[in-house]
Design a protein around this motif. Structure first.
Motif, PDB file in Angstrom:
ATOM      1  N   VAL A 115       0.848  -1.193   0.000  1.00  0.00           N
ATOM      2  CA  VAL A 115       0.000   0.000   0.000  1.00  0.00           C
ATOM      3  C   VAL A 115       0.882   1.241   0.000  1.00  0.00           C
ATOM      4  O   VAL A 115       2.006   1.242   0.504  1.00  0.00           O
ATOM      5  CB  VAL A 115      -0.939   0.051   1.222  1.00  0.00           C
ATOM      6  N   GLY A 117      -0.126   4.935   1.255  1.00  0.00           N
ATOM      7  CA  GLY A 117      -1.248   5.644   1.849  1.00  0.00           C
ATOM      8  C   GLY A 117      -2.453   4.727   1.905  1.00  0.00           C
ATOM      9  O   GLY A 117      -2.388   3.623   2.437  1.00  0.00           O
ATOM     10  N   ASP A 118      -3.552   5.175   1.301  1.00  0.00           N
ATOM     11  CA  ASP A 118      -4.766   4.359   1.259  1.00  0.00           C
ATOM     12  C   ASP A 118      -4.876   3.561  -0.041  1.00  0.00           C
ATOM     13  O   ASP A 118      -5.864   2.854  -0.246  1.00  0.00           O
ATOM     14  CB  ASP A 118      -6.006   5.250   1.392  1.00  0.00           C
ATOM     15  N   GLU A 123      -4.687   0.604  -7.641  1.00  0.00           N
ATOM     16  CA  GLU A 123      -5.230   1.918  -7.288  1.00  0.00           C
ATOM     17  C   GLU A 123      -4.173   3.003  -7.457  1.00  0.00           C
ATOM     18  O   GLU A 123      -2.999   2.723  -7.725  1.00  0.00           O
ATOM     19  CB  GLU A 123      -5.773   1.886  -5.862  1.00  0.00           C
ATOM     20  N   ALA A 125      -2.303   6.472  -5.873  1.00  0.00           N
ATOM     21  CA  ALA A 125      -1.985   7.365  -4.759  1.00  0.00           C
ATOM     22  C   ALA A 125      -1.662   8.742  -5.322  1.00  0.00           C
ATOM     23  O   ALA A 125      -0.936   8.858  -6.315  1.00  0.00           O
ATOM     24  CB  ALA A 125      -0.800   6.823  -3.968  1.00  0.00           C
TER      25      ALA A 125
END
Length: 231
Positions: A115, A117-118, A123, A125
């Protein structure tokens, strides 16, 4: 012509470990802007087994022990996780959507997660302009596998994304760390140059042996945002 038409590259099959050439090809695609995920499978390319095979060790037996070894782990929200497998014919099936969107890890056995961050696999960042150091968090199970209870090393491969770069494509950078012996969590900082408007980071968690085991986390993307610098 459509970058979205090519979504995945098979990294491991039937327990095999991906070659350096396969991983290099994955990075070349990512650098050029293709959002390509790593997957694993164990179809094993075996024919049906009959009594003669069982008696004489004929063709088809060699791969039987490999079925189920290589796999693709898909990250699905708990409230959407299927109870009885998934429907490969349903475009909205949560597992199929996770694979399509990159929330996956290719493996010849063990699991891992990365990961920033979130943002997780597949995904994006968001970071501010300028030179920035991002913290990449990496996690694997306490028991990495039944035969290898702990990984030996963690490798991070990252690069600027440059669609249409042709012969001038940047070369992916690599940072390698020993996996801590007393933990199943680690954080690795990566310094990103100011001129990198978009980048990717992918993570490998590996146990070395005569038959190495590894989990190959699909890339996390990084994009600049002026709004992020004000937060």
């Amino acid at each position: 012509d459509d970058p979205a038409a090519f979504r995945a590259i098979e990294l491991t099959n039937g327990g095999r470990f991906p070659t350096k050439e396969t991983l290099a090809m994955w990075d070349e695609l990512l650098v050029q802007g293709y959002e390509v995920w790593g997957v694993g499978g164990s179809d094993a390319h075996s024919r049906s087994v009959d009594v003669r095979d069982l008696l004489h060790g004929g063709p088809g037996l060699a791969n039987l022990g490999k079925i189920g070894v290589s796999r693709t782990y898909a990250f699905v929200p708990e409230d959407l996780a299927p109870v009885e497998g998934y429907d490969a014919t349903d475009p909205d099936d949560p597992v199929r959507r996770a694979i399509y969107s990159g929330g996956v890890v290719a493996s010849n056995g063990p699991r891992a997660l990365a990961v920033i961050g979130d943002a997780g696999p597949g995904e994006t960042a968001t970071i501010p302009p300028g030179e920035v150091t991002v913290q990449v968090g990496i996690l694997w199970p306490l028991a990495f596998s039944s035969e290898h209870p702990h990984p030996d090393r963690v490798r991070l491969t990252y690069s600027k994304i440059a669609p249409g770069c042709g012969d001038a494509c940047p070369r992916a950078l690599v940072v390698e760390r020993d996996a801590p012996a007393d933990s199943h969590v680690m954080t690795v900082p990566l310094a990103l140059p100011a001129e990198w408007e978009r980048a990717y980071v992918r993570v490998e968690v590996v146990a070395d042996d005569d038959k190495p085991l590894g989990a190959f986390v699909s890339p996390i993307f990084i994009e600049r945002s002026a709004a992020a610098s004000a937060s």
